[in-house]
Design a protein around this motif. Structure first.
Motif, PDB file in Angstrom:
ATOM      1  N   GLN A   1       8.533   9.217  56.357  1.00 35.14           N
ATOM      2  CA  GLN A   1       9.473   9.329  55.247  1.00 35.14           C
ATOM      3  C   GLN A   1       9.396   8.135  54.311  1.00 35.14           C
ATOM      4  O   GLN A   1       9.619   8.266  53.110  1.00 35.14           O
ATOM      5  N   ALA A   2       9.051   6.960  54.856  1.00 34.77           N
ATOM      6  CA  ALA A   2       9.036   5.751  54.042  1.00 34.77           C
ATOM      7  C   ALA A   2       7.806   5.656  53.153  1.00 34.77           C
ATOM      8  O   ALA A   2       7.834   4.990  52.127  1.00 34.77           O
ATOM      9  N   SER A   3       6.726   6.315  53.562  1.00 32.41           N
ATOM     10  CA  SER A   3       5.479   6.194  52.797  1.00 32.41           C
ATOM     11  C   SER A   3       5.009   7.511  52.206  1.00 32.41           C
ATOM     12  O   SER A   3       3.957   7.560  51.574  1.00 32.41           O
ATOM     13  N   PHE A   4       5.775   8.570  52.381  1.00 33.01           N
ATOM     14  CA  PHE A   4       5.337   9.913  51.996  1.00 33.01           C
ATOM     15  C   PHE A   4       5.028  10.002  50.505  1.00 33.01           C
ATOM     16  O   PHE A   4       3.920  10.363  50.098  1.00 33.01           O
ATOM     17  N   LEU A   5       6.000   9.655  49.673  1.00 32.42           N
ATOM     18  CA  LEU A   5       5.805   9.795  48.229  1.00 32.42           C
ATOM     19  C   LEU A   5       4.741   8.845  47.701  1.00 32.42           C
ATOM     20  O   LEU A   5       3.893   9.232  46.899  1.00 32.42           O
ATOM     21  N   THR A   6       4.765   7.592  48.153  1.00 36.47           N
ATOM     22  CA  THR A   6       3.814   6.619  47.619  1.00 36.47           C
ATOM     23  C   THR A   6       2.385   6.928  48.044  1.00 36.47           C
ATOM     24  O   THR A   6       1.440   6.553  47.354  1.00 36.47           O
ATOM     25  N   SER A   7       2.203   7.617  49.180  1.00 35.95           N
ATOM     26  CA  SER A   7       0.861   7.961  49.638  1.00 35.95           C
ATOM     27  C   SER A   7       0.307   9.176  48.916  1.00 35.95           C
ATOM     28  O   SER A   7      -0.895   9.253  48.649  1.00 35.95           O
ATOM     29  N   ILE A   8       1.164  10.139  48.602  1.00 31.31           N
ATOM     30  CA  ILE A   8       0.688  11.428  48.099  1.00 31.31           C
ATOM     31  C   ILE A   8       0.740  11.513  46.580  1.00 31.31           C
ATOM     32  O   ILE A   8      -0.077  12.214  45.963  1.00 31.31           O
ATOM     33  N   THR A   9       1.635  10.784  45.939  1.00 36.63           N
ATOM     34  CA  THR A   9       1.738  10.851  44.482  1.00 36.63           C
ATOM     35  C   THR A   9       0.423  10.520  43.778  1.00 36.63           C
ATOM     36  O   THR A   9       0.034  11.231  42.836  1.00 36.63           O
ATOM     37  N   PRO A  10      -0.317   9.463  44.173  1.00 37.69           N
ATOM     38  CA  PRO A  10      -1.591   9.207  43.485  1.00 37.69           C
ATOM     39  C   PRO A  10      -2.578  10.367  43.604  1.00 37.69           C
ATOM     40  O   PRO A  10      -3.304  10.670  42.655  1.00 37.69           O
ATOM     41  N   ILE A  11      -2.595  11.023  44.752  1.00 34.70           N
ATOM     42  CA  ILE A  11      -3.511  12.152  44.954  1.00 34.70           C
ATOM     43  C   ILE A  11      -3.103  13.316  44.065  1.00 34.70           C
ATOM     44  O   ILE A  11      -3.935  13.921  43.376  1.00 34.70           O
ATOM     45  N   ALA A  12      -1.795  13.636  44.088  1.00 35.50           N
ATOM     46  CA  ALA A  12      -1.304  14.746  43.271  1.00 35.50           C
ATOM     47  C   ALA A  12      -1.533  14.481  41.790  1.00 35.50           C
ATOM     48  O   ALA A  12      -1.952  15.373  41.041  1.00 35.50           O
ATOM     49  N   ALA A  13      -1.274  13.243  41.353  1.00 38.98           N
ATOM     50  CA  ALA A  13      -1.461  12.904  39.940  1.00 38.98           C
ATOM     51  C   ALA A  13      -2.921  13.024  39.537  1.00 38.98           C
ATOM     52  O   ALA A  13      -3.242  13.512  38.440  1.00 38.98           O
ATOM     53  N   ALA A  14      -3.834  12.593  40.405  1.00 41.49           N
ATOM     54  CA  ALA A  14      -5.259  12.674  40.092  1.00 41.49           C
ATOM     55  C   ALA A  14      -5.730  14.120  39.978  1.00 41.49           C
ATOM     56  O   ALA A  14      -6.669  14.423  39.246  1.00 41.49           O
ATOM     57  N   MET A  15      -5.061  15.024  40.708  1.00 43.06           N
ATOM     58  CA  MET A  15      -5.458  16.425  40.717  1.00 43.06           C
ATOM     59  C   MET A  15      -4.667  17.271  39.722  1.00 43.06           C
ATOM     60  O   MET A  15      -4.909  18.476  39.611  1.00 43.06           O
ATOM     61  N   GLY A  16      -3.713  16.655  39.013  1.00 42.25           N
ATOM     62  CA  GLY A  16      -2.894  17.409  38.074  1.00 42.25           C
ATOM     63  C   GLY A  16      -1.868  18.294  38.743  1.00 42.25           C
ATOM     64  O   GLY A  16      -1.493  19.350  38.216  1.00 42.25           O
ATOM     65  N   VAL A  17      -1.367  17.869  39.893  1.00 44.50           N
ATOM     66  CA  VAL A  17      -0.412  18.653  40.682  1.00 44.50           C
ATOM     67  C   VAL A  17       0.975  18.054  40.508  1.00 44.50           C
ATOM     68  O   VAL A  17       1.137  16.830  40.566  1.00 44.50           O
ATOM     69  N   PRO A  18       2.026  18.869  40.280  1.00 47.78           N
ATOM     70  CA  PRO A  18       3.382  18.323  40.108  1.00 47.78           C
ATOM     71  C   PRO A  18       3.873  17.633  41.375  1.00 47.78           C
ATOM     72  O   PRO A  18       3.548  18.052  42.489  1.00 47.78           O
ATOM     73  N   ILE A  19       4.663  16.572  41.205  1.00 46.30           N
ATOM     74  CA  ILE A  19       5.155  15.824  42.367  1.00 46.30           C
ATOM     75  C   ILE A  19       6.609  16.139  42.698  1.00 46.30           C
ATOM     76  O   ILE A  19       7.119  15.677  43.719  1.00 46.30           O
ATOM     77  N   GLU A  20       7.296  16.920  41.854  1.00 46.92           N
ATOM     78  CA  GLU A  20       8.707  17.220  42.112  1.00 46.92           C
ATOM     79  C   GLU A  20       8.947  17.838  43.494  1.00 46.92           C
ATOM     80  O   GLU A  20       9.946  17.506  44.154  1.00 46.92           O
ATOM     81  N   PRO A  21       8.064  18.745  43.976  1.00 43.84           N
ATOM     82  CA  PRO A  21       8.319  19.322  45.306  1.00 43.84           C
ATOM     83  C   PRO A  21       8.299  18.300  46.434  1.00 43.84           C
ATOM     84  O   PRO A  21       8.852  18.560  47.507  1.00 43.84           O
ATOM     85  N   LEU A  22       7.672  17.138  46.225  1.00 39.90           N
ATOM     86  CA  LEU A  22       7.575  16.156  47.298  1.00 39.90           C
ATOM     87  C   LEU A  22       8.947  15.672  47.748  1.00 39.90           C
ATOM     88  O   LEU A  22       9.128  15.328  48.917  1.00 39.90           O
ATOM     89  N   ALA A  23       9.910  15.644  46.833  1.00 34.95           N
ATOM     90  CA  ALA A  23      11.248  15.184  47.196  1.00 34.95           C
ATOM     91  C   ALA A  23      11.908  16.114  48.201  1.00 34.95           C
ATOM     92  O   ALA A  23      12.752  15.687  48.989  1.00 34.95           O
TER      93      ALA A  23
END
Length: 415
Positions: free
Chosen positions: A353-375
């Motif tokens: 939970q502490a690293s979920f968003l910070t680990s996946i956001t760069p990947i999603a952003a690089a692929m053009g994938v929205p990050i809102e569902p990550l929350a």
């Protein structure tokens, strides 16, 4: 673990309340949704504001830490090389496996549409993939500050990685203060994330309530589907440890299973590779790994080697793309895989939970994938995180057997 359960409770309560209020015709439903939406949105924004500085700081300190480990002699260098190779291999497996699983067992379209609507994006956000020349031009940032301001994470990651490599070439008197500076930034960001995650049960409850109102019971099935798909990517990286130990380390499967079981039990109960280190050392000793090999390779593994992380982080981004109907080209998936493998060097040894968003956001952003569902997905990360930790510990021990075999062969050649 207690806080993770509170986050899960917020998800369950929010979904149940949303479904019940929607089905019973609650008189103040619209007013409640109007309150819940900005509460959930504010919590998501609070998490997002820490991502850029934390990703930069962790990537710089992670690459510097890897370089320092490689300087520690021949065994340390071979350990780092093996770990990086296994990271890329597990990521490549996930890049093939997850799209195949989603083709065989896709999320029901009705559930996907309902969830997209619940998150304020009723239509799939399909965009045309850029051409190769345009993509290559976009990777190199002409202005790293502007890239950070516009959340262009792929060029920012490239600049940061190159900057970190340049830092590792500086004399120690210049290098160490810089690394300490970025380490302090990372620590401060983690404190801020801790504050935001303290409010996670409320933020997740608000988001889940809105999802429950709009998506109904379809949301529950979709979350279960997500957990299974993402965990499958981690399970593939976990199972890779057994042929690595057998073929690379020359250890029988049965002997390896018995030796690694205590470390797996500790990992399952603590969700921490670091806490599992003493039992990993004992397991490696039971497999014939010398103290001099295990005492060098396993601490490095705990610091920089999390074999399931890039595979499962990429799986999350691929799943969100599938959820939103975004057609990803092989090139886009390859970009996501590369970012996943690179950024895992800067990941922190904390519960998911502490690293979920910070680990996946760069990947999603690089692929053009929205990050809102990550929350919303962060609320169910506790279950995949168990797969992450046990898989990491299992591969750590398997890798030590390979390194021991390499050392034995080098000694035989010298002799």
């Amino acid at each position: 673990m207690a806080h993770a359960w509170r986050i899960v409770a917020g998800l369950v309560v929010g979904l149940v309340l949303g479904i019940l209020c929607s089905r019973t015709g609650f008189a103040y439903l619209d007013a409640t949704v109007a309150i819940a939406e900005p509460v959930g949105g504010l919590w998501l924004d609070a998490l997002k504001m820490t991502i850029i500085p934390l990703v930069i700081a962790l990537l710089i300190t992670g690459i510097a830490r890897t370089a320092d480990s490689a300087r520690g002699g021949g065994l340390a260098l071979r350990s780092v090389a093996l770990f990086i190779g296994l990271l890329w291999l597990s990521t490549a497996i996930a890049a093939i496996l997850v799209p195949a699983l989603l083709n065989l067992w896709p999320m029901p379209e009705a559930a996907a549409a309902a969830l997209r609507g619940a998150l304020g994006q009723p239509h799939a956000a399909v965009t045309a993939a850029p051409g190769l020349a345009e993509f290559l031009r976009s990777v190199v940032p002409t202005n790293p500050v502007a890239a950070a301001a516009s959340n262009a994470l792929l060029p920012l990651i490239l600049f940061t990685a190159l900057f970190a490599l340049a830092v590792t070439r500086l004399p120690a008197a210049q290098r160490e203060p810089l690394i300490a500076f970025f380490g302090a930034i990372a620590d401060a960001m983690l404190v801020m994330i801790g504050w935001v995650l303290w409010l996670a049960p409320l933020g997740v409850l608000a988001l889940a309530f809105v999802v429950g109102v709009h998506a109904g019971t379809a949301a529950i099935g979709a979350l279960v589907h997500y957990i299974i798909i993402v965990s499958a990517a981690g399970l593939a990286a976990w199972l890779l440890a057994y042929p690595v130990a057998r073929l690379g380390g020359g250890v029988s499967i049965g002997r390896f299973i018995r030796a690694v079981a205590p470390a797996q039990a500790v990992a399952l109960s603590t969700q921490s590779s670091l806490a599992s280190l003493p039992t990993m050392l004992r397991g490696s000793e039971a497999l014939g790994v010398q103290h001099g090999v295990a005492n060098v390779s396993l601490p490095i593994a705990v610091a920089i080697f999390r074999v399931t992380s890039p595979a499962m982080n990429l799986a999350v981004a691929l799943y969100v793309a599938h959820w939103f109907g975004i057609a990803l080209t092989p090139g886009t998936i390859a970009v996501g895989a590369a970012v996943a493998a690179i950024t895992t060097l800067g990941s922190v040894s904390l519960p998911g939970q502490a690293s979920f968003l910070t680990s996946i956001t760069p990947i999603a952003a690089a692929m053009g994938v929205p990050i809102e569902p990550l929350a919303l997905l962060v609320a169910v990360e506790m279950i995949p995180d168990l797969v992450r930790t046990v898989g990491n510990v299992t591969m750590d021990v398997a890798a030590t057997t390979v390194l021991q075999r390499i050392e034995d062969r080098a000694a035989d050649a010298d002799g």
